[in-house]
Design an enzyme around this catalytic site. Structure first.
Site, PDB file in Angstrom:
ATOM      1  CE1 TYR A  49      -4.926  -7.610 -46.665  1.00 56.21           C
ATOM      2  CE2 TYR A  49      -6.518  -7.072 -48.295  1.00 56.21           C
ATOM      3  CZ  TYR A  49      -5.441  -6.883 -47.289  1.00 56.21           C
ATOM      4  OH  TYR A  49      -5.106  -5.469 -47.470  1.00 56.21           O
ATOM      5  CB  SER A  84      12.917  23.292 -14.603  1.00 57.68           C
ATOM      6  OG  SER A  84      11.825  24.398 -14.061  1.00 57.68           O
ATOM      7  CD  GLU A 129       8.170  13.038 -14.561  1.00 60.71           C
ATOM      8  OE1 GLU A 129       7.339  14.175 -14.785  1.00 60.71           O
ATOM      9  OE2 GLU A 129      10.090  13.525 -15.526  1.00 60.71           O
ATOM     10  CG  HIS A 141      -1.451  -1.387   1.135  1.00 63.43           C
ATOM     11  ND1 HIS A 141      -2.851  -1.422   1.166  1.00 63.43           N
ATOM     12  CD2 HIS A 141      -1.524  -2.430   1.869  1.00 63.43           C
ATOM     13  CE1 HIS A 141      -3.223  -3.094   1.539  1.00 63.43           C
ATOM     14  NE2 HIS A 141      -2.397  -3.373   1.681  1.00 63.43           N
ATOM     15  CE  LYS A 162      10.887  20.666 -10.910  1.00 63.69           C
ATOM     16  NZ  LYS A 162       9.844  19.711 -10.338  1.00 63.69           N
TER      17      LYS A 162
HETATM   18  N1  ARG Z   1      -1.327  -2.952 -48.311  1.00 63.47           N
HETATM   19  C1  ARG Z   1      -1.875  -4.345 -48.299  1.00 63.47           C
HETATM   20  C2  ARG Z   1      -1.520  -4.521 -47.269  1.00 63.47           C
HETATM   21  O1  ARG Z   1      -0.941  -4.074 -46.550  1.00 63.47           O
HETATM   22  C3  ARG Z   1      -1.239  -5.495 -48.984  1.00 63.47           C
HETATM   23  C4  ARG Z   1      -2.523  -6.385 -49.165  1.00 63.47           C
HETATM   24  C5  ARG Z   1      -3.100  -6.195 -50.457  1.00 63.47           C
HETATM   25  N2  ARG Z   1      -4.227  -6.519 -50.767  1.00 63.47           N
HETATM   26  C6  ARG Z   1      -5.165  -6.272 -51.142  1.00 63.47           C
HETATM   27  N3  ARG Z   1      -5.939  -7.867 -51.704  1.00 63.47           N
HETATM   28  N4  ARG Z   1      -5.978  -5.539 -51.982  1.00 63.47           N
HETATM   29  O2  ARG Z   1      -3.122  -5.305 -46.166  1.00 63.47           O
END
Ligand code: ARG
Length: 466
Positions: free
Chosen positions: A325, A285, A298, A164, A291
């Protein structure tokens, strides 16, 4: 690279387009300012891919040689700072490929066989994060070595131990530093574990479904230092949990750094005066001439905001994303780069401060006896010597503390008569346990603060860190 070669929209993907993207589309789409940091990884991936394509007969050896030669030229341009990065080419992958075309002609067009930017970026980013984990673990080992060295010098330097932030029991400064060696050891372990789990190669997953070409994914995985190829092409291009895991490790590590940073700030303040930092790690400072501020500590204390923020950032980006993706995933890099930049700088600055600080043994030892910090030792003595149940010993000791407080003295200076008024069987040898040095020396249990135990911890870590 827009209206050349009859591909109106884009030289690399413009076949089905008849107009250029809007400027705003280009601006929101481009990632080259960020992912140019992946140039080295991108070139390494392309080299391994091209070699594998030639080995498997997918492309001719002559084309492969031209590609490798072109990649070498690009590498030199990158090193010299003359590589022409172009925003209209979006990202590092297309910048490299377009430049390769300029340098070696049509053979460049064969490099992207059996590959997509989706597996390409998954590879590049994974290689980068793997390196970042290695650098972080190495930075942590350096910090651990610095702490262990300072602990060796101060294994018997008395200081108050707190709970504490109130005086609790005396410990040693070396013991306190070794507590952080343990934490940073687990942090390094987390980076090593994350690295082992991420060390599978996504190259060859292509866009998402794999490829009809007879590629050798084992070969590219091996060439790029991976343990094996990833097992599922969809997972390969969809997943960023390797980065999330690395950022989690970074956030925990930054949390530990912030605690040590805070302690340095506390120890530095004149009210404590436990340590001094030299001119090298303090600032003055502009108005208050007296200081000396622990700014580096920090700032390290604050960096956890950025680093934990990056983990939250990428987690939210990935949440709810359908496979495979999505362009959302382009937003994976800024927080990750930012977090590791901050972490590596923090680790280095912390190591610098640990090497720099001077412990003020006298101030720490004086504080170690304050606040009746040996009260537990008195209670333990009553249990050991007089056979009191611990609860009763706790009560008697509490009354002794109250008496000492009334008289304005430390426990060690409380007259025997006052102790005997509370418990008649107390004898003069009780005073042997009431000094901070005796208290510390008595704590010989495994991992305890007795210098002999602290030195055992130091010996163990010196072997691990050698
Ligand atoms: N610049 C894109 C990224 O960082 C690369 C992959 C892009 N792929 C696509 N099918 N547009 O994710």
């Amino acid at each position: 690279m827009t209206d050349d070669s009859g591909k109106a929209g884009h030289s690399l993907w413009g076949g089905r387009f008849s107009a250029k993207p809007a400027d705003l589309m280009r601006r929101i789409n481009a990632s080259i300012d960020i992912d140019r940091r992946l140039a080295g990884e991108d070139l390494a991936g392309s080299r391994a891919h091209a070699a594998m394509l030639a080995d498997t007969g997918v492309i001719g050896r002559g084309d492969e040689q031209a590609i490798q030669r072109g990649l070498t030229l690009i590498e030199a341009e990158m090193a010299a700072g003359t590589f022409p990065f172009r925003e209209e080419l979006e990202d590092i992958h297309m910048n490299v490929e377009a430049r390769l075309t300029e340098l070696i002609g049509p053979a460049a067009g064969r490099l992207h066989t059996a590959r997509s930017r989706n597996d390409q970026v998954a590879l590049d980013f994974r290689l980068w994060v793997r390196e970042a984990c290695d650098r972080s673990a190495a930075g942590l080992r350096d910090l651990q070595r610095a702490l262990t060295k300072r602990a060796e010098e101060t294994a018997d330097a008395l200081m108050p131990g707190f709970t504490h932030l109130q005086p609790a029991q005396p410990v040693t400064f070396g013991h306190h530093l070794m507590a952080y060696v343990e934490m940073f050891g687990r942090d390094a372990g987390r980076f090593e574990d994350a690295r082992a789990r991420m060390n599978e190669c996504p190259l060859g997953a292509a866009a998402l479904a794999g490829t009809s070409f007879p590629i050798d994914r084992q070969a590219t995985a091996r060439a790029l230092g991976f343990d094996r190829p990833t097992a599922n092409s969809l997972d390969s291009v969809s997943s960023r949990d390797f980065a999330l895991e690395a950022l989690s490790a970074a956030a925990i590590c930054a949390t530990h750094l912030s605690r040590l940073a805070e302690e340095i700030v506390i120890w530095m303040t004149p009210g404590f005066g436990f340590i001094t930092l030299s001119d090298a790690f303090t600032t003055g400072s502009s108005i208050m001439p007296q200081k000396r501020n622990p700014d580096a500590a920090e700032l390290i204390r604050a960096k956890v905001g950025r680093i934990l923020g990056s983990l939250v950032n990428l987690t939210v980006v990935m949440k709810g994303l359908p496979l495979a993706y999505g362009k959302d995933m382009q937003e994976d890099k800024p927080p990750t780069f930012e977090a590791f930049d901050a972490l590596e700088l923090s680790l280095a600055a912390m190591t610098g401060m640990i090497n720099d600080l001077t412990p003020n043994r006298a101030a720490m030892a004086a504080a170690a006896g304050a606040g009746f910090s040996t009260a537990t030792d008195l209670a333990d003595w009553l249990v050991r010597r007089l056979g009191l149940p611990f609860r009763e010993a706790h009560h008697v000791t509490g009354r002794a503390v109250a008496r000492a407080e009334t008289l304005g003295v430390d426990l060690a200076d409380l007259p025997l008569a006052d102790l005997q008024a509370l418990e008649p069987r107390v004898s003069a040898d009780v005073y042997e346990v009431l000094t901070p040095a005796a208290s510390v020396a008595s704590r010989t249990s495994h991992g305890g603060t007795a210098p002999v135990q602290v030195r055992a911890q130091i010996t163990r870590w010196k072997e691990i860190l050698a």
